[in-house]
Design a protein around this motif. Structure first.
Motif, mmCIF file in Angstrom:
data_model
loop_
_atom_site.group_PDB
_atom_site.id
_atom_site.type_symbol
_atom_site.label_atom_id
_atom_site.label_comp_id
_atom_site.label_asym_id
_atom_site.label_seq_id
_atom_site.Cartn_x
_atom_site.Cartn_y
_atom_site.Cartn_z
ATOM 1 N N ARG A 187 0.844 -1.190 0.000
ATOM 2 C CA ARG A 187 0.000 0.000 0.000
ATOM 3 C C ARG A 187 0.882 1.244 0.000
ATOM 4 O O ARG A 187 1.824 1.348 0.779
ATOM 5 C CB ARG A 187 -0.890 0.003 1.245
ATOM 6 C CG ARG A 187 -1.853 1.170 1.323
ATOM 7 C CD ARG A 187 -2.596 1.145 2.642
ATOM 8 N NE ARG A 187 -3.460 2.305 2.801
ATOM 9 C CZ ARG A 187 -3.863 2.779 3.976
ATOM 10 N NH1 ARG A 187 -3.479 2.165 5.093
ATOM 11 N NH2 ARG A 187 -4.631 3.835 4.046
ATOM 12 N N ILE A 188 0.570 2.178 -0.889
ATOM 13 C CA ILE A 188 1.346 3.411 -0.992
ATOM 14 C C ILE A 188 0.564 4.551 -0.365
ATOM 15 O O ILE A 188 -0.589 4.799 -0.725
ATOM 16 C CB ILE A 188 1.692 3.718 -2.461
ATOM 17 C CG1 ILE A 188 2.715 2.691 -2.960
ATOM 18 C CG2 ILE A 188 2.224 5.143 -2.614
ATOM 19 C CD1 ILE A 188 3.072 2.828 -4.410
ATOM 20 N N ARG A 189 1.200 5.265 0.571
ATOM 21 C CA ARG A 189 0.520 6.338 1.299
ATOM 22 C C ARG A 189 1.290 7.648 1.271
ATOM 23 O O ARG A 189 0.855 8.639 1.844
ATOM 24 C CB ARG A 189 0.305 5.907 2.754
ATOM 25 C CG ARG A 189 -0.591 4.682 2.891
ATOM 26 C CD ARG A 189 -0.398 3.989 4.226
ATOM 27 N NE ARG A 189 -0.522 4.920 5.333
ATOM 28 C CZ ARG A 189 0.187 4.841 6.460
ATOM 29 N NH1 ARG A 189 1.071 3.864 6.604
ATOM 30 N NH2 ARG A 189 0.012 5.709 7.416
ATOM 31 N N GLY A 190 2.454 7.659 0.604
ATOM 32 C CA GLY A 190 3.292 8.847 0.597
ATOM 33 C C GLY A 190 3.413 9.473 -0.774
ATOM 34 O O GLY A 190 3.044 8.885 -1.795
ATOM 35 N N MET A 191 3.962 10.699 -0.799
ATOM 36 C CA MET A 191 4.073 11.431 -2.057
ATOM 37 C C MET A 191 5.086 12.557 -1.903
ATOM 38 O O MET A 191 5.401 12.997 -0.787
ATOM 39 C CB MET A 191 2.712 12.011 -2.437
ATOM 40 C CG MET A 191 2.689 12.828 -3.718
ATOM 41 S SD MET A 191 1.001 13.236 -4.190
ATOM 42 C CE MET A 191 1.294 14.745 -5.113
ATOM 43 N N ALA A 192 5.614 13.034 -3.034
ATOM 44 C CA ALA A 192 6.371 14.280 -3.105
ATOM 45 C C ALA A 192 5.741 15.120 -4.213
ATOM 46 O O ALA A 192 5.374 14.592 -5.269
ATOM 47 C CB ALA A 192 7.840 14.021 -3.414
ATOM 48 N N TYR A 193 5.596 16.419 -3.975
ATOM 49 C CA TYR A 193 4.961 17.301 -4.961
ATOM 50 C C TYR A 193 5.872 17.532 -6.162
ATOM 51 O O TYR A 193 7.041 17.900 -5.985
ATOM 52 C CB TYR A 193 4.642 18.656 -4.333
ATOM 53 C CG TYR A 193 3.585 18.607 -3.263
ATOM 54 C CD1 TYR A 193 2.253 18.364 -3.584
ATOM 55 C CD2 TYR A 193 3.919 18.788 -1.929
ATOM 56 C CE1 TYR A 193 1.279 18.311 -2.602
ATOM 57 C CE2 TYR A 193 2.952 18.738 -0.935
ATOM 58 C CZ TYR A 193 1.636 18.496 -1.281
ATOM 59 O OH TYR A 193 0.688 18.434 -0.298
ATOM 60 N N PRO A 194 5.376 17.345 -7.396
ATOM 61 C CA PRO A 194 6.160 17.760 -8.562
ATOM 62 C C PRO A 194 6.456 19.254 -8.477
ATOM 63 O O PRO A 194 5.544 20.057 -8.207
ATOM 64 C CB PRO A 194 5.229 17.448 -9.740
ATOM 65 C CG PRO A 194 4.277 16.423 -9.226
ATOM 66 C CD PRO A 194 4.076 16.757 -7.771
ATOM 67 N N PHE A 195 7.701 19.615 -8.645
ATOM 68 C CA PHE A 195 8.148 21.012 -8.560
ATOM 69 C C PHE A 195 7.969 21.600 -7.158
ATOM 70 O O PHE A 195 8.222 22.782 -6.946
ATOM 71 C CB PHE A 195 7.432 21.895 -9.591
ATOM 72 C CG PHE A 195 7.483 21.353 -10.989
ATOM 73 C CD1 PHE A 195 8.656 21.415 -11.726
ATOM 74 C CD2 PHE A 195 6.369 20.738 -11.565
ATOM 75 C CE1 PHE A 195 8.716 20.894 -13.019
ATOM 76 C CE2 PHE A 195 6.422 20.219 -12.843
ATOM 77 C CZ PHE A 195 7.598 20.302 -13.575
ATOM 78 N N GLY A 196 7.529 20.795 -6.215
ATOM 79 C CA GLY A 196 7.393 21.242 -4.835
ATOM 80 C C GLY A 196 6.217 22.146 -4.557
ATOM 81 O O GLY A 196 6.110 22.718 -3.469
ATOM 82 N N THR A 197 5.291 22.292 -5.508
ATOM 83 C CA THR A 197 4.205 23.265 -5.371
ATOM 84 C C THR A 197 2.876 22.602 -5.035
ATOM 85 O O THR A 197 2.601 21.478 -5.456
ATOM 86 C CB THR A 197 4.048 24.086 -6.658
ATOM 87 O OG1 THR A 197 3.784 23.198 -7.762
ATOM 88 C CG2 THR A 197 5.328 24.867 -6.951
ATOM 89 N N TYR A 198 2.036 23.332 -4.304
ATOM 90 C CA TYR A 198 0.721 22.828 -3.910
ATOM 91 C C TYR A 198 -0.154 24.009 -3.496
ATOM 92 O O TYR A 198 0.331 25.137 -3.325
ATOM 93 C CB TYR A 198 0.847 21.840 -2.741
ATOM 94 C CG TYR A 198 1.427 22.460 -1.487
ATOM 95 C CD1 TYR A 198 0.598 23.051 -0.534
ATOM 96 C CD2 TYR A 198 2.806 22.477 -1.263
ATOM 97 C CE1 TYR A 198 1.123 23.640 0.607
ATOM 98 C CE2 TYR A 198 3.335 23.057 -0.127
ATOM 99 C CZ TYR A 198 2.495 23.639 0.807
ATOM 100 O OH TYR A 198 3.017 24.229 1.922
#
Length: 234
Positions: A110-121
């Motif tokens: 199960r995948i529960r993590g992430m990193a934002y592309p370009f660090g933006t949100y």
């Protein structure tokens, strides 16, 4: 248990490219753990781009390296690496949910993590991640501290692994009180190690930070799970 240790080191690397082969080998050699944030729509060497005049980046071909990341965490980085804030709601949801579904099929678990592309949100993205069930997501903003995240969906790392303050921070961390909660969170892209001097500097850092009995070396999601279990006392 490892979680009883109050000093923690974790790494986060993005995009899934061929330089990860050498990077993972180094991490494994020194007993270090990392989270690899992958774009499932680019897991082929046909996907490439130029980082610099002397460096062409090629993505990992999953079929050639299905077990490369064994022992480390796989996390989302979206299907195609877009600027998420520019997408409509349906496409935004699909970029994350589809990426997670494919990565879970390829790597299992199960995948529960992430990193934002370009660090933006933005707030709309945070709401979408909550609906999808993402537990944390990494930014690219360096804190230069060893603090644990107050808001896991906007998790700022300590610093980039090519930051000129890295060695200084490592010494501060290693010399800090072992009974005080301290999190050293390092992130980057393996393709940023261009020369042999770059690779040697990173290996020197790995050697310096590793092998300590007072440090827990873990993935990003293990930090989040331990926090939820109240393992880090003030």
């Amino acid at each position: 248990m490892q979680q009883k240790k109050q000093k923690v080191v974790t790494f986060s690397f993005d995009d899934g490219n061929l330089d990860d082969i050498r990077l993972v080998s180094l991490l494994n050699q020194y007993g270090l753990r990392a989270t690899f944030n992958l774009n499932s729509g680019s897991l082929t060497q046909c996907s490439s781009w130029r980082y610099s005049e002397e460096k062409k980046v090629r993505h990992i071909n999953y079929c050639d390296h299905p077990h490369l990341y064994d022992g480390h965490e796989i996390a989302c980085h979206t299907y195609t690496h877009p600027h998420l804030e520019r997408l409509d709601d349906a496409t935004l949801y699909n970029e994350v949910a589809l990426d997670r579904r494919i990565l879970e099929t390829l790597y299992g678990g199960r995948i529960r993590g992430m990193a934002y592309p370009f660090g933006t949100y933005n707030d709309r993205i945070l709401h979408a991640l909550q609906k999808i069930g993402i537990a944390y997501s990494r930014t690219v903003i360096s804190t230069y501290t060893f603090s644990f995240p107050c808001h896991p969906l906007t998790w700022d790392p300590t610093c980039h692994f090519r930051d000129n303050k890295l060695t200084e921070l490592a010494e501060q961390f290693l010399n800090a009180d072992s009974g005080t909660p301290q999190l050293f969170y390092i992130w980057g892209h393996s393709y940023e190690l261009v020369t042999e001097e770059d690779w040697q500097a990173f290996e020197d850092f790995c050697r310096r930070i590793s092998g300590r009995e007072d440090i827990w070396y873990c993935s990003n999601i293990e930090v989040i799970d331990a926090m939820e279990q109240g393992c880090f006392r003030s």
